[in-house]
Write a protein that holds these residues in place. Structure first.
Motif, short mmCIF file in Angstrom:
data_model
loop_
_atom_site.label_atom_id
_atom_site.label_comp_id
_atom_site.label_asym_id
_atom_site.label_seq_id
_atom_site.Cartn_x
_atom_site.Cartn_y
_atom_site.Cartn_z
N GLY A 62 1.23 -4.45 -7.50
CA GLY A 62 0.33 -5.58 -7.61
C GLY A 62 0.96 -6.92 -7.28
N HIS A 63 2.15 -6.91 -6.69
CA HIS A 63 2.88 -8.14 -6.36
C HIS A 63 3.39 -8.08 -4.93
N GLY A 64 3.48 -9.24 -4.30
CA GLY A 64 4.09 -9.34 -2.99
C GLY A 64 3.47 -8.39 -1.98
N LYS A 65 4.32 -7.59 -1.35
CA LYS A 65 3.87 -6.67 -0.31
C LYS A 65 3.55 -5.28 -0.84
N SER A 66 3.73 -5.06 -2.13
CA SER A 66 3.48 -3.73 -2.69
C SER A 66 2.00 -3.51 -2.95
N ALA A 67 1.62 -2.25 -3.11
CA ALA A 67 0.22 -1.88 -3.29
C ALA A 67 -0.27 -2.24 -4.69
N GLY A 68 -1.58 -2.23 -4.84
CA GLY A 68 -2.20 -2.41 -6.15
C GLY A 68 -3.00 -3.69 -6.25
#
Length: 275
Positions: free
Chosen positions: A70-76
């Motif tokens: 859920g942050h930056g380039k990560s999923a969520g």
């Protein structure tokens, strides 16, 4: 590991995390003396640690850090963390990635703010594999914000005052313009997860013989010093060093005296590695 891409002096790796794709940044180092595993704070991303990684790299570290779910380039969904134990598990996957790349090299875990909470819990779960733990302005102890916000039927939107990050106004300006930083409201499940994890860390014991460095600004109004002191005291083992910086705000790694702070970190690491 799904893939690894080289760009701008660092590599990006993609891992299958507990709740989707996790993007990891690596700042490589030939003949690394140690691995520095960086754990970022709430709403931000690992790209904000370029300067820190540069200093640590010059000191002989290979540096790794994920964007949390859920942050930056990560999923969520943005800033949604329903269980910090999942984030700890994701960080452990990053440690395994780093150890595969740099076998036999000691690992130093460095967590800032929410990342300090994650790092503290990580040390409780996986600390026997670490050489040292560094906590910067950690969310620990009696941090009251989550409970205060959860008391509302409808969560108020309380955007961060960027002036509280650092005495350097450029830090706040860059933060405010960063599209990978979350500028919206908290999620209720994330606040509930904060409360649970603060309680879990508090009741799960100290970090034993793991060397611990705690750095904090005495004018931190986001994570006030007295709140963290309670939590750090509960983690305290026989080898703890405290550095409190007069006038410094929340992001001591981005403060006007950041070189002093990072010199304290590298001196601590030197002492740990020498022992």
């Amino acid at each position: 590991m799904a893939d690894a891409r080289e760009r701008y002096g660092h590599r990006e790796h993609t891992l299958d995390g507990t709740r989707g794709r996790v993007v990891v940044r690596e700042w490589p180092c030939e003949r690394a003396r140690y691995v520095a595993l960086l754990v970022h704070g709430y709403g931000e991303h690992i790209g904000r640690y370029e300067y820190v990684a540069g200093v640590l790299g010059a000191h002989g570290a290979a540096v790794f850090g994920p964007d949390h779910m859920g942050h930056g380039k990560s999923a969520g969904e943005r800033v949604l963390i329903e269980d910090f134990e999942d984030v700890v598990t994701d960080v452990h996957a990053v440690e395994e990635l780093a150890r595969a790349a740099y076998p036999g090299v000691p690992v130093v875990l460095i967590g800032h703010s929410m990342g300090g909470l994650i790092a503290a819990r990580y040390a409780q779960r996986y600390g026997t594999g670490l050489a040292a733990l560094v906590l910067s302005g950690p969310v620990l102890g009696t941090w009251e914000l989550p409970r205060a916000l959860l008391a509302y039927d409808e969560l108020p939107d309380v955007p961060i005052d960027t002036g509280l990050l650092s005495r350097d106004p450029e830090v706040g300006a860059v933060y405010a313009a960063d599209p990978l930083v979350w500028h919206g409201p908290f999620r209720r499940p994330t606040l509930e997860a904060f409360v649970r994890t603060l309680e879990t860390v508090s009741k799960s014991g100290d970090v034993g013989a793991l060397p611990l460095l705690w750095v904090h600004g005495d004018d931190d109004r986001i994570v006030p010093l007295p709140a963290s002191r309670t939590g750090v005291g509960e983690l305290r083992g026989p080898d703890q060093v405290e550095r409190v910086y007069p006038g410094a705000r929340h992001e001591v790694f981005n403060e006007t005296n950041k070189d002093e702070v990072l010199a304290d970190v590298t001196a601590f690491v030197d002492r740990v590695l020498a022992s």
